[in-house]
Design a protein around this motif. Structure first.
Motif, PDB file in Angstrom:
ATOM      1  N   LEU A 162      46.910  14.520  28.888  1.00 37.25           N
ATOM      2  CA  LEU A 162      48.235  15.728  29.069  1.00 37.25           C
ATOM      3  C   LEU A 162      47.620  17.115  29.836  1.00 37.25           C
ATOM      4  N   ALA A 163      46.553  17.371  31.131  1.00 36.80           N
ATOM      5  CA  ALA A 163      45.921  18.533  31.481  1.00 36.80           C
ATOM      6  C   ALA A 163      47.040  17.940  33.023  1.00 36.80           C
ATOM      7  N   SER A 164      47.848  19.583  32.765  1.00 35.17           N
ATOM      8  CA  SER A 164      48.876  19.762  33.951  1.00 35.17           C
ATOM      9  C   SER A 164      47.726  19.656  35.523  1.00 35.17           C
ATOM     10  N   GLY A 165      48.245  18.441  36.633  1.00 39.28           N
ATOM     11  CA  GLY A 165      47.757  19.053  37.481  1.00 39.28           C
ATOM     12  C   GLY A 165      47.296  17.350  37.914  1.00 39.28           C
ATOM     13  N   SER A 166      46.413  17.503  38.250  1.00 34.41           N
ATOM     14  CA  SER A 166      45.393  15.477  39.139  1.00 34.41           C
ATOM     15  C   SER A 166      44.619  15.811  37.888  1.00 34.41           C
ATOM     16  N   VAL A 167      44.901  13.955  38.140  1.00 38.65           N
ATOM     17  CA  VAL A 167      44.113  13.323  36.715  1.00 38.65           C
ATOM     18  C   VAL A 167      42.252  13.896  36.772  1.00 38.65           C
ATOM     19  N   VAL A 168      42.288  13.380  38.307  1.00 36.58           N
ATOM     20  CA  VAL A 168      40.706  13.325  38.732  1.00 36.58           C
ATOM     21  C   VAL A 168      40.600  14.661  38.660  1.00 36.58           C
ATOM     22  N   TYR A 425      37.715  31.469  38.541  1.00 37.88           N
ATOM     23  CA  TYR A 425      38.396  32.410  40.146  1.00 37.88           C
ATOM     24  C   TYR A 425      38.855  30.807  40.984  1.00 37.88           C
ATOM     25  N   PHE A 426      37.360  30.437  41.637  1.00 32.13           N
ATOM     26  CA  PHE A 426      37.001  29.763  42.408  1.00 32.13           C
ATOM     27  C   PHE A 426      38.317  28.068  41.696  1.00 32.13           C
ATOM     28  N   LEU A 427      38.294  27.705  40.620  1.00 34.26           N
ATOM     29  CA  LEU A 427      38.467  26.716  40.141  1.00 34.26           C
ATOM     30  C   LEU A 427      40.334  26.856  39.917  1.00 34.26           C
ATOM     31  N   LEU A 428      40.790  28.174  39.492  1.00 34.77           N
ATOM     32  CA  LEU A 428      42.230  28.219  39.764  1.00 34.77           C
ATOM     33  C   LEU A 428      42.873  28.425  40.753  1.00 34.77           C
ATOM     34  N   LYS A 429      42.036  29.046  41.837  1.00 39.33           N
ATOM     35  CA  LYS A 429      42.584  28.505  42.925  1.00 39.33           C
ATOM     36  C   LYS A 429      42.666  27.642  44.032  1.00 39.33           C
ATOM     37  N   HIS A 430      41.696  26.650  42.638  1.00 44.12           N
ATOM     38  CA  HIS A 430      41.398  25.180  43.696  1.00 44.12           C
ATOM     39  C   HIS A 430      42.388  23.867  43.119  1.00 44.12           C
ATOM     40  N   GLY A 431      43.412  24.298  42.147  1.00 43.78           N
ATOM     41  CA  GLY A 431      43.847  23.327  41.179  1.00 43.78           C
ATOM     42  C   GLY A 431      43.183  23.057  40.233  1.00 43.78           C
ATOM     43  N   PHE A 432      41.710  23.662  39.723  1.00 43.28           N
ATOM     44  CA  PHE A 432      41.590  23.113  38.579  1.00 43.28           C
ATOM     45  C   PHE A 432      41.701  23.653  37.487  1.00 43.28           C
ATOM     46  N   GLU A 433      41.688  22.970  36.119  1.00 44.75           N
ATOM     47  CA  GLU A 433      42.648  24.016  35.320  1.00 44.75           C
ATOM     48  C   GLU A 433      41.438  23.531  34.026  1.00 44.75           C
ATOM     49  N   SER A 489      54.240   4.425  37.542  1.00 46.73           N
ATOM     50  CA  SER A 489      55.523   5.151  37.367  1.00 46.73           C
ATOM     51  C   SER A 489      54.784   6.619  35.998  1.00 46.73           C
ATOM     52  N   VAL A 490      54.132   6.200  34.966  1.00 47.60           N
ATOM     53  CA  VAL A 490      54.011   6.989  34.599  1.00 47.60           C
ATOM     54  C   VAL A 490      53.230   8.443  35.216  1.00 47.60           C
ATOM     55  N   ARG A 491      52.214   7.934  36.465  1.00 53.52           N
ATOM     56  CA  ARG A 491      51.632   9.402  37.086  1.00 53.52           C
ATOM     57  C   ARG A 491      52.564  10.006  37.874  1.00 53.52           C
ATOM     58  N   LYS A 492      54.001   9.601  38.181  1.00 58.26           N
ATOM     59  CA  LYS A 492      54.927  10.848  39.402  1.00 58.26           C
ATOM     60  C   LYS A 492      55.589  10.997  37.969  1.00 58.26           C
ATOM     61  N   ARG A 493      55.600  10.464  36.826  1.00 61.56           N
ATOM     62  CA  ARG A 493      56.661  10.760  35.205  1.00 61.56           C
ATOM     63  C   ARG A 493      55.928  12.225  34.955  1.00 61.56           C
ATOM     64  N   ARG A 494      54.724  12.081  35.172  1.00 63.20           N
ATOM     65  CA  ARG A 494      53.948  13.032  34.154  1.00 63.20           C
ATOM     66  C   ARG A 494      53.355  14.151  35.200  1.00 63.20           C
ATOM     67  N   GLN A 495      53.702  13.837  36.916  1.00 65.00           N
ATOM     68  CA  GLN A 495      53.723  15.247  38.193  1.00 65.00           C
ATOM     69  C   GLN A 495      54.943  16.013  38.142  1.00 65.00           C
ATOM     70  N   GLU A 496      56.004  15.300  37.831  1.00 63.85           N
ATOM     71  CA  GLU A 496      57.474  15.640  37.371  1.00 63.85           C
ATOM     72  C   GLU A 496      57.396  17.162  36.175  1.00 63.85           C
ATOM     73  N   VAL A 497      56.892  16.652  35.248  1.00 62.63           N
ATOM     74  CA  VAL A 497      56.992  17.589  33.777  1.00 62.63           C
ATOM     75  C   VAL A 497      56.288  18.474  34.100  1.00 62.63           C
ATOM     76  N   PHE A 498      54.730  18.395  34.757  1.00 64.87           N
ATOM     77  CA  PHE A 498      54.482  19.572  34.970  1.00 64.87           C
ATOM     78  C   PHE A 498      54.349  20.484  36.450  1.00 64.87           C
ATOM     79  N   HIS A 499      55.806  20.165  37.437  1.00 59.66           N
ATOM     80  CA  HIS A 499      55.352  20.826  38.308  1.00 59.66           C
ATOM     81  C   HIS A 499      56.370  21.646  37.538  1.00 59.66           C
ATOM     82  N   GLU A 500      57.626  22.183  36.434  1.00 58.21           N
ATOM     83  CA  GLU A 500      57.742  23.552  36.824  1.00 58.21           C
ATOM     84  C   GLU A 500      56.858  24.673  36.480  1.00 58.21           C
ATOM     85  N   GLU A 501      55.524  24.279  35.258  1.00 55.99           N
ATOM     86  CA  GLU A 501      54.745  24.320  35.121  1.00 55.99           C
ATOM     87  C   GLU A 501      53.928  25.816  36.250  1.00 55.99           C
ATOM     88  N   ASP A 502      53.252  24.462  37.378  1.00 53.85           N
ATOM     89  CA  ASP A 502      52.920  25.046  38.484  1.00 53.85           C
ATOM     90  C   ASP A 502      53.678  25.479  39.265  1.00 53.85           C
TER      91      ASP A 502
END
Length: 502
Positions: A162-168, A425-433, A489-502
């Motif tokens: 449920l974290a926004s952004g990349s699963v990795v 700050y480094f984490l936030l700038k590089h998309g790490f939550e 399909s789930v990964r794609k939908r997950r990215q769509e859901v969190f797109h607004e948040e980013d």
């Protein structure tokens, strides 16, 4: 049921003392303020205020911190509606229709429905906590070390899903959090681990130091680089009361949003943040006129606002009953409880019932205070939005340093705050939550302790986790979560859901 009401009466007796009412009001007011001022957020604020809890009794400290959390949900909607700037992540969806209503001269009804829907959802969700919390706490008494380890594993995997952004990147944050949590003395042998000879971290990294750095200082740095135009709504806000038509259109969305938020708030990770998105999507799908959404549909305000407040309240269920924080704010609450010498878990309800029921009762009191705070003071919040951030940040930074230094009177702690602030700050700038990192930091030592106890009970046999029905079921749930998030399909939908948040 009678037992629940008698316990609630005891809780109201504890929460309604002058000191606790004052702390509840302070928490609700500060929460609203930081919700209105974009950029700081409840996580950073609670981190900054954690040192203050050293000087308060446990119930008063938790009441104040809880008020900050759900107060921020209210405050975030105010700026989302008035200036199209969500003060909180969970208020992003409110901007879609709330600000359009404001542009059409209907800011008053939008703010009123947001506040009333939030109050209703918060009250219902608190009742759910009161009814189901004791049941879950009683069930949790059947948990042994293997079950607790499996439950915490599900929590960390859920936080990743449920974290926004990349699963990795979320997995990387979990691993870093687990590593940081293992710094200090070995829980059995007492041997130092990963301390690099630094005496100040011989007993481990201080939770407050990490939290203030990752969330407080890092947020300040991120906000300093922004040059956002805070164009405050020029029209005077009049006619706060919604019309009868507004109320009829909002009634069912509020009910549905309350239900969605109550369920999703219990989930680990970003469940409470996901609730408004789910509510908005549902309202748009079932609407007979979906084209109205995004152009000032009041249902687009009522549903998501109810969902995010219900989710904020029910996220206390796993914390108060299992001792498992479902999100980063609840991890802060675990830190506050630990500071007070309280071990979160099912035993809290039996060993400290005044704390358990006092917390629940304070949520009703706090929600009532928030309605009173929010609507009459809209003009004050609008004026506050005009304050330049360059004036605010030195004061925030000063309070961060003073608070951390006061814990152990250690300059090294302040230096560590600066270090973690730079890392954050480094984490936030590089998309790490950073939220999964904090969850892993809190849960890591508990997982290690329960893992070792499990092997001790089973004399080193790992099959103990699959031969015990509860732990086996939880491990299956963990595997299913992993399998689901790996589906394309789930990964794609997950990215769509969190797109607004980013």
């Amino acid at each position: 049921m009678d037992n629940v009401f008698s316990n609630l009466a005891m809780g109201f007796g504890a929460a309604a003392t002058p000191l606790n009412l004052g702390l509840c009001f302070i928490g609700a007011l500060v929460g609203t303020l930081i919700g209105v001022l974009p950029g700081l957020g409840p996580i950073a604020t609670i981190a900054i205020l954690l040192p203050i809890t050293f000087y308060l009794d446990p119930l008063g400290a938790l009441i104040m911190l809880a008020g900050i959390y759900y107060g921020a949900q209210y405050g975030g909607s105010t700026t989302a509606i008035l200036v199209n700037m969500p003060g909180e992540t969970s208020s992003v969806v409110t901007t879609l229709d709330g600000h359009q209503m404001a542009r059409r001269g209907r800011a008053g009804p939008a703010l009123a429905i947001a506040a009333l829907g939030s109050f209703f959802a918060g009250s219902v969700a608190t009742l759910i906590v009161a009814l189901f919390g004791p049941v879950l706490a009683k069930f949790a008494q059947n948990f042994g070390p293997p079950e607790y380890f499996a439950l915490m594993l599900v929590g960390l995997i859920g936080a990743t899903v449920l974290a926004s952004g990349s699963v990795v990147k979320a997995v990387a944050m979990i691993i870093v959090g687990l590593l940081l949590g293992s710094v200090g003395s070995d829980i059995e042998t007492g041997e130092p681990r990963m301390t690099f000879g630094i005496a100040q971290i011989a007993e481990g990294i201080n939770f407050t130091t990490l939290a203030v750095g990752l969330f407080g200082v890092a947020e300040i740095l991120r906000n300093l680089e922004k040059t956002a135009d805070r164009s405050v709504l020029g029209a005077k806000i009049t006619g706060l009361m919604p019309t009868w038509t507004d109320i009829k259109q909002s009634a069912m969305p509020i009910l549905r949003g309350t239900g969605i938020g109550s369920v999703l708030g219990i989930l680990p990770g970003n469940g409470a943040v996901l609730a408004p998105y789910a509510s908005y999507t549902l309202e748009k799908k079932i609407s007979k006129t979906p084209s109205r959404f995004g152009k000032g549909a009041i249902e687009g305000v009522a549903g998501p606002e109810s969902a995010n407040n219900a989710g904020a309240q029910t996220s206390f269920i796993p914390l108060l009953t299992l001792g498992i924080p479902p999100n980063a704010v609840m991890a802060m609450m675990v830190g506050a409880m630990t500071i007070q010498g309280i071990v979160p878990g099912p035993q809290v309800m039996n060993e400290n019932p005044t704390l358990f029921w006092g917390m629940i009762a304070s949520m009703w009191i706090g929600n009532a205070m928030l309605v009173i705070i929010n609507l009459p003071l809209v003009g004050v919040w609008v004026r506050l939005l005009r304050a330049p951030y360059r004036i605010l940040f030195p004061a925030i930074l000063m309070f961060c340093c003073i608070g951390v230094y006061s814990i152990n009177s250690s300059g090294v702690e302040v230096m560590l705050v600066a270090l973690f602030g730079g890392i954050g700050y480094f984490l936030l700038k590089h998309g790490f939550e950073p939220a999964p990192l904090l969850l892993a930091f809190v849960l890591g030592p508990l997982m290690e302790e329960n893992l070792r106890r499990s092997f001790l009970i089973a004399r080193g046999d790992p099959s103990i986790f699959v031969t015990r029905p509860l732990s086996a079921t939880l491990l299956v749930i963990a595997l299913v979560l992993i399998a689901v998030v790996l589906l394309p399909s789930v990964r794609k939908r997950r990215q769509e859901v969190f797109h607004e948040e980013d």
